[in-house]
Scaffold this motif. Sequence first.
Motif, short mmCIF file in Angstrom:
data_model
loop_
_atom_site.label_atom_id
_atom_site.label_comp_id
_atom_site.label_asym_id
_atom_site.label_seq_id
_atom_site.Cartn_x
_atom_site.Cartn_y
_atom_site.Cartn_z
N VAL A 75 0.83 -1.20 0.00
CA VAL A 75 0.00 0.00 0.00
C VAL A 75 0.87 1.25 0.00
N LEU A 76 1.86 1.29 0.89
CA LEU A 76 2.73 2.47 0.98
C LEU A 76 3.55 2.66 -0.30
N ASP A 77 4.08 1.55 -0.83
CA ASP A 77 4.90 1.65 -2.03
C ASP A 77 4.07 2.03 -3.25
N GLY A 78 2.77 1.73 -3.22
CA GLY A 78 1.92 2.01 -4.38
C GLY A 78 1.28 3.39 -4.37
N LEU A 79 1.61 4.22 -3.38
CA LEU A 79 1.01 5.55 -3.33
C LEU A 79 1.48 6.40 -4.51
N PRO A 80 0.58 7.11 -5.17
CA PRO A 80 1.00 8.01 -6.26
C PRO A 80 1.83 9.17 -5.72
N ALA A 81 2.45 9.88 -6.63
CA ALA A 81 3.28 11.03 -6.24
C ALA A 81 2.40 12.13 -5.62
N THR A 82 2.96 12.80 -4.61
CA THR A 82 2.25 13.89 -3.95
C THR A 82 2.17 15.11 -4.85
N ARG A 83 0.97 15.69 -4.99
CA ARG A 83 0.78 16.91 -5.80
C ARG A 83 0.42 18.12 -4.94
N PRO A 103 -5.54 7.68 -1.09
CA PRO A 103 -5.23 7.82 0.34
C PRO A 103 -4.34 9.04 0.60
N VAL A 104 -4.60 9.70 1.71
CA VAL A 104 -3.85 10.90 2.10
C VAL A 104 -2.92 10.54 3.26
N VAL A 105 -1.66 10.93 3.14
CA VAL A 105 -0.70 10.70 4.21
C VAL A 105 -0.82 11.83 5.21
N VAL A 106 -1.02 11.48 6.47
CA VAL A 106 -1.12 12.46 7.56
C VAL A 106 0.01 12.15 8.54
N ARG A 107 0.90 13.10 8.72
CA ARG A 107 2.01 12.86 9.64
C ARG A 107 2.52 14.18 10.19
N SER A 108 3.43 14.09 11.15
CA SER A 108 4.06 15.28 11.69
C SER A 108 4.87 15.96 10.60
#
Length: 359
Positions: A242-250, A334-339
Amino acid sequence: MDDNDGLMSIGAFARRVGLAPSALRFYDDCDVLRPASVDDATGYRYYSPGQEARAVLVRRLREAGMPLTDATVVLDGTRAEARAVLEAHARRAREAAESAQSAIEEVLRDLPGGARRATARLGGAELASAVRQVAPAVATGPAREEFPALGCVLIELDRQEVRLVATDRYRLAVRALRPSSAEGDPCRLLVGVSELADLASWALREPDISIEVDQQGGRLHGAGATRDLPAVDATFPDYRMVLDGLPATRHRIIADRAALRAATAAAGHDGPLTLRTDEQQLTLVSRGAPTATPAAVCTGPPVRIAFDPGVLLQALDSGVGPDVLLEISSPIEPVVVRSADQGSFTSLVMPVHDTPADE
């Protein structure tokens, strides 16, 4: 043997540069390394000392697994072309090695009867904090009944990290911890979230704990006490895929975590909450009307994306640090939410359907 003009026979040259004569003949046929001279009568090939550097470079490139088409660019292209080819090949080699290592570790974990064991030492409060962060992503209700693994937290140990992972298929939470010491083989263990929460409460009072995982299960060792980590026999989803398949962040949004959380909570839970960025401003929209404009740094083109407010709140509550970073590829991914300044905890949140209304 060497001839009178200082040229070397193919055998002598092969020994000098570390290549087999058959390889030199192949590189001659491919026009990669032509001999300095060929005897018309015998067909014997002879090489000059000035060709040694090129031959050694050919050998080194081939030892690195580089195809001849790329090797010729390094040999005869410009410096920029050579660097680009080398960097691309190094990247592919790293990816292939990581993939192979992951596959082998997976096979090793499934082998019966192997004496596999891993231990890692870290702070008790650190472990308790990690459990608190990932636990909200564990499935409940029908999803947990249908897929028991989703009611668990995956614990992974290797020599570099201890990772805690949880998902309910709509959220994914990953917390990586750096142990003060670690040894043994890569191991993993599934533990029910309720049991792990109880163990985290116990670990919170321990300055240091040691996690041990082997074929018989797992244990937490504290100061003079040991607690079992009851393993669940189930298959956890492949979160790495799942993590490796995330598209590039825009699009990226950096906001004060407390302010964004307060604005999200104030919007209520009656329908989706839309985040809209335009002209470097973040606007929260609920029930078709703007409700708040918390201060934020927005990069990338304008975007609007909707969330279940309760799910977004849990992701914000699980974060660490004063700022939160949202990395968005599209309104449906999916949206990455982190510090914003600490990547040891990563949460993935699925957006929901957003029906634009007049605002």
